[in-house]
Scaffold this motif. Structure first.
Motif, PDB file in Angstrom:
ATOM      1  N   PRO A   7       9.644 -11.248   8.868  1.00 43.48           N
ATOM      2  CA  PRO A   7       9.034 -10.177   9.640  1.00 43.48           C
ATOM      3  C   PRO A   7       7.585  -9.933   9.238  1.00 43.48           C
ATOM      4  N   GLN A   8       6.760  -9.646  10.213  1.00 42.68           N
ATOM      5  CA  GLN A   8       5.385  -9.260   9.929  1.00 42.68           C
ATOM      6  C   GLN A   8       5.407  -7.941   9.163  1.00 42.68           C
ATOM      7  N   VAL A   9       4.472  -7.769   8.240  1.00 42.27           N
ATOM      8  CA  VAL A   9       4.440  -6.556   7.434  1.00 42.27           C
ATOM      9  C   VAL A   9       3.228  -5.716   7.812  1.00 42.27           C
ATOM     10  N   MET A  10       3.465  -4.466   8.195  1.00 44.01           N
ATOM     11  CA  MET A  10       2.373  -3.526   8.422  1.00 44.01           C
ATOM     12  C   MET A  10       1.682  -3.267   7.085  1.00 44.01           C
ATOM     13  N   PHE A  24       0.073  -1.363   3.986  1.00 47.08           N
ATOM     14  CA  PHE A  24       0.397  -0.066   3.394  1.00 47.08           C
ATOM     15  C   PHE A  24      -0.609   0.993   3.841  1.00 47.08           C
ATOM     16  N   GLU A  25      -1.879   0.616   3.926  1.00 46.31           N
ATOM     17  CA  GLU A  25      -2.920   1.578   4.314  1.00 46.31           C
ATOM     18  C   GLU A  25      -2.648   2.168   5.700  1.00 46.31           C
ATOM     19  N   GLU A  26      -2.105   1.348   6.587  1.00 50.69           N
ATOM     20  CA  GLU A  26      -1.762   1.841   7.928  1.00 50.69           C
ATOM     21  C   GLU A  26      -0.453   2.624   7.894  1.00 50.69           C
ATOM     22  N   TYR A  27       0.524   2.112   7.193  1.00 53.20           N
ATOM     23  CA  TYR A  27       1.858   2.739   7.078  1.00 53.20           C
ATOM     24  C   TYR A  27       1.761   4.167   6.575  1.00 53.20           C
ATOM     25  N   VAL A  28       0.965   4.390   5.527  1.00 49.36           N
ATOM     26  CA  VAL A  28       0.946   5.687   4.858  1.00 49.36           C
ATOM     27  C   VAL A  28       0.179   6.740   5.656  1.00 49.36           C
ATOM     28  N   LEU A  65       8.580  -2.279   9.371  1.00 51.06           N
ATOM     29  CA  LEU A  65       8.403  -1.071   8.560  1.00 51.06           C
ATOM     30  C   LEU A  65       9.153  -1.180   7.243  1.00 51.06           C
ATOM     31  N   LEU A  66      10.362  -1.714   7.295  1.00 55.40           N
ATOM     32  CA  LEU A  66      11.157  -1.825   6.074  1.00 55.40           C
ATOM     33  C   LEU A  66      10.478  -2.743   5.067  1.00 55.40           C
ATOM     34  N   ILE A  68       9.458  -1.836   1.296  1.00 57.41           N
ATOM     35  CA  ILE A  68       9.954  -2.605   0.151  1.00 57.41           C
ATOM     36  C   ILE A  68       8.788  -3.148  -0.676  1.00 57.41           C
ATOM     37  N   ALA A  69       7.764  -3.631  -0.005  1.00 53.86           N
ATOM     38  CA  ALA A  69       6.594  -4.147  -0.726  1.00 53.86           C
ATOM     39  C   ALA A  69       5.941  -3.048  -1.556  1.00 53.86           C
ATOM     40  N   ARG A  70       5.846  -1.860  -0.980  1.00 50.63           N
ATOM     41  CA  ARG A  70       5.275  -0.737  -1.729  1.00 50.63           C
ATOM     42  C   ARG A  70       6.172  -0.379  -2.915  1.00 50.63           C
ATOM     43  N   ALA A  71       7.474  -0.372  -2.694  1.00 53.28           N
ATOM     44  CA  ALA A  71       8.407  -0.067  -3.782  1.00 53.28           C
ATOM     45  C   ALA A  71       8.273  -1.073  -4.910  1.00 53.28           C
TER      46      ALA A  71
END
Length: 509
Positions: free
Chosen positions: A6-9, A11-15, A36-37, A41-44
């Protein structure tokens, strides 16, 4: 042919988005739940080794959930975390911060978990909590301390400390929390979040529990935005279509309209009482916390509300005696349940020393003592009821001091030695009137002296992140409303969020 991940959004946009906004992106097809998941997970994985917010990663289960998200849930596709206490998720561990439950795996979902699933939230882990949620800091022997992302040497509070850290650090926009003496509002204050404890009976603890701590415990969530809190309460409480779960010990009138709609409604001109008075003579309310309330009072006046300072309408012994006996007896009950699970009597090695000591201290109180102290809760109910005949809301500090350093409330070496010695001699239950126990009770319960009151009365209350200390630590202020009037709290919170926004104020971590 290889399958693409899956493409990953970013973090700067997600938050930049709260849960409500992320769900909207999923609804419009701008992002997928899987995307989104993976961002969450990447941030975690980037921050959790330092922060210790997530104690049971369940990433693969989350990925499965992300593939099965209901199309029309109000929070469809939004990454979410469950507190490792009272949140049963079938097929996953729930250790409650205790080594004795190391091998416990839930066989069914709590009703709240069922409702959160139906809303489309994607769970991918369990968050850190102190042993059995017994302390207002999150430093269990099993998991180790959760660290406040605003300052790593400091506590995020408790008992929902792991959830607060995960939200404050941007792993998720919201996570579950429970509150028996302040465990939603304390970590909200320590981590710069919004945290509302609902009214008694608003959110079910079933089917495993009817009530906990004589009705003091309520469940909900920690969020960055007010609208997320309101929307999640609609999900777990049922909103205007509320129907009590069969066998509920408490029922409450449903709200007039969804709580989410209250956030944008004008609160009107409110009558608000406030106090910064310390409940414990030995503990003076920190000037930063006093200043937070007084600045809030000035803001409220500017917004057209009537604000008046009043003395605290309750006394010290309501906490140090009437609630303390409840804590001890509930600890003893928790250990009895643990013994049933283990199939043998609980041993000293199964639990932390303070947990063991509290259960043993409970043996020094009779059934008559417990009943008498519970009756005293009515004195507090009447006092707060009389205050609310004059005022719509009651404003205080959430906590009497800014976030504490990790380890600040751990036993002193002399206290540790004494507890071990007296326990070895079989005399812990005889310590109930000792100076050592009195000091321990006042030190720990003094920290929750503002929050615990509404746990005893059942009123809704909220911690709002309106102040930061001189050294950059969050300090919340707390509002209490009449039983059943979360709507008024959400209306005022929405107004305060507009006037003094906090959403984009995040720790640099």
């Amino acid at each position: 042919m290889q399958s693409s991940s899956p493409q990953v959004m970013s973090f700067e946009e997600y938050v930049k988005h709260d849960a409500t906004a992320l769900a909207k992106l999923v609804e419009t097809g701008a992002v997928s739940p899987a995307e989104l998941l993976e961002t969450a997970i990447a941030r975690a994985e980037a921050v959790n080794p330092t922060l210790n917010a997530i104690v049971t990663p369940l990433y693969d289960k989350g990925r499965t959930m992300a593939e099965q998200v209901p199309a029309k849930g109000p929070f469809s596709g939004v990454p979410f975390l469950l507190k490792d206490l009272e949140m049963e998720w079938a097929g996953t561990p729930m250790k409650s911060g205790n080594a004795g439950y190391q091998n416990y795996v839930s066989t069914t979902d709590s009703e709240v978990v069922k409702r959160l699933k139906k809303a489309g939230l994607v769970f991918f882990g369990k968050t850190n909590t102190p042993e059995f949620g017994l302390t207002p800091y999150t430093e269990s022997t099993l998991y180790g301390p959760a660290r406040n992302p605003w300052k790593l040497t400091h506590s995020p509070g408790g008992s929902s400390g792991g959830s607060a850290v995960a939200v404050a650090a941007g792993i998720v926009p919201a996570a579950t929390a429970t509150d028996g003496g302040g465990s939603i509002r304390i970590p909200a204050s320590c981590c710069g979040l919004f945290g509302l404890k609902p009214s008694r009976g608003r959110v079910t603890l079933g089917p495993r529990f009817g009530e906990l701590w004589n009705g003091a415990v309520a469940g909900h969530a920690l969020t960055r935005s007010v609208r997320d809190s309101a929307g999640l309460l609609d999900v777990v409480a049922g909103g205007p279509t509320y129907r009590p779960l069969a066998g509920e010990p408490y029922t409450i009138a449903p709200p007039e309209r969804p709580f989410r709609e209250e956030v944008s409604r004008e609160p009107g001109k409110l009558r608000i009482a406030f106090s910064t008075q310390s409940l414990m003579p030995s503990q003076i309310t920190d000037p930063e916390c006093v200043n937070a309330v007084r600045e809030t009072a000035r803001l409220l006046e500017q917004l057209g509300h009537t604000v008046e300072e009043v003395p605290l309408p309750y006394e010290k012994t309501i906490v140090t005696e009437a609630f303390f006996v409840n804590v001890l007896s509930e600890t003893a009950a928790v250990l009895r349940e643990l013994g049933h699970y283990l199939g043998r009597p609980v041993r000293r090695s199964d639990v932390e020393l303070n947990t063991w000591a509290q259960a043993r201290l409970a043996e020094g109180f009779s059934a008559a003592d417990a009943a008498y102290q519970k009756r005293r809760w009515n004195t507090l109910n009447r006092s707060m009821g009389q205050l609310h005949e004059r005022y719509d809301l009651f404003l205080t500090p959430t906590l009497p001091r800014p976030p504490i350093e990790i380890g600040a409330f751990q036993n002193k070496s002399s206290e540790q030695r004494l507890l071990k010695l007296v326990d070895s001699l079989g005399g812990l239950k005889y310590l109930k009137n000792s100076k050592t126990v009195e000091d321990l009770a006042e030190r720990s319960l003094g920290y929750i002296s503002f929050t615990v009151i509404t746990n005893m009365t059942g009123q809704p209350s909220m911690s709002v992140p309106l102040h930061w200390s001189a050294d950059g630590l969050p300090i919340g202020v707390m509002f209490a409303a009449k039983l059943g009037d979360e709507a008024m709290l959400f209306r005022l919170a929405g107004q305060l969020e507009q006037e003094k926004p906090w959403f984009n104020k995040r720790p640099v971590f």
